[in-house]
Design a protein around this motif. Sequence first.
Motif, mmCIF file in Angstrom:
data_model
loop_
_atom_site.group_PDB
_atom_site.id
_atom_site.type_symbol
_atom_site.label_atom_id
_atom_site.label_comp_id
_atom_site.label_asym_id
_atom_site.label_seq_id
_atom_site.Cartn_x
_atom_site.Cartn_y
_atom_site.Cartn_z
ATOM 1 N N ASP A 1 -6.097 5.531 -12.614
ATOM 2 C CA ASP A 1 -7.313 4.726 -12.453
ATOM 3 C C ASP A 1 -6.983 3.297 -12.039
ATOM 4 O O ASP A 1 -7.656 2.720 -11.174
ATOM 5 C CB ASP A 1 -8.129 4.707 -13.756
ATOM 6 N N LEU B 1 0.829 -1.208 0.000
ATOM 7 C CA LEU B 1 0.000 0.000 0.000
ATOM 8 C C LEU B 1 0.862 1.256 0.000
ATOM 9 O O LEU B 1 0.545 2.229 -0.686
ATOM 10 C CB LEU B 1 -0.942 -0.003 1.202
ATOM 11 N N GLN C 1 1.172 6.489 -6.870
ATOM 12 C CA GLN C 1 0.034 7.349 -7.196
ATOM 13 C C GLN C 1 0.439 8.826 -7.140
ATOM 14 O O GLN C 1 0.091 9.606 -8.026
ATOM 15 C CB GLN C 1 -1.112 7.076 -6.231
ATOM 16 N N MET D 1 -6.069 -0.388 -5.201
ATOM 17 C CA MET D 1 -6.149 -0.011 -3.807
ATOM 18 C C MET D 1 -7.527 -0.276 -3.217
ATOM 19 O O MET D 1 -7.648 -0.544 -2.029
ATOM 20 C CB MET D 1 -5.748 1.454 -3.644
ATOM 21 N N GLU D 2 -8.558 -0.221 -4.050
ATOM 22 C CA GLU D 2 -9.909 -0.479 -3.575
ATOM 23 C C GLU D 2 -10.174 -1.970 -3.387
ATOM 24 O O GLU D 2 -11.068 -2.345 -2.648
ATOM 25 C CB GLU D 2 -10.935 0.111 -4.540
ATOM 26 N N ALA D 3 -9.406 -2.795 -4.072
ATOM 27 C CA ALA D 3 -9.637 -4.246 -4.007
ATOM 28 C C ALA D 3 -9.191 -4.833 -2.679
ATOM 29 O O ALA D 3 -8.536 -4.330 -1.899
ATOM 30 C CB ALA D 3 -8.888 -4.944 -5.129
ATOM 31 N N GLU E 1 -5.941 3.208 -8.354
ATOM 32 C CA GLU E 1 -7.124 3.327 -7.495
ATOM 33 C C GLU E 1 -7.901 2.026 -7.439
ATOM 34 O O GLU E 1 -8.372 1.621 -6.379
ATOM 35 C CB GLU E 1 -8.013 4.459 -7.991
ATOM 36 N N GLU E 2 -8.025 1.379 -8.579
ATOM 37 C CA GLU E 2 -8.741 0.087 -8.650
ATOM 38 C C GLU E 2 -8.051 -0.948 -7.769
ATOM 39 O O GLU E 2 -8.705 -1.688 -7.040
ATOM 40 C CB GLU E 2 -8.794 -0.388 -10.104
#
Length: 56
Positions: A48, A5, A12, A54-56, A51-52
């Motif tokens: 994008d 992370l 990012q 990191m959201e998973a 972000e995808e």
Amino acid sequence: MNNILTKLLLLQVTVADHRLQYAMIETDEERERAFISGVLAALEFFEDAIEEVMEA
């Protein structure tokens, strides 16, 4: 997990910084504008994707 992370957050920030730097470039040459547009599109794609992930 925290190490991944941290690396994603650093990536990012780097991508966002590069996108802003390219967005500030002003040129009248068509080839340079096309190159900058391509770089900006690629950087937005990477943002994008990050972000995808990191959201998973």
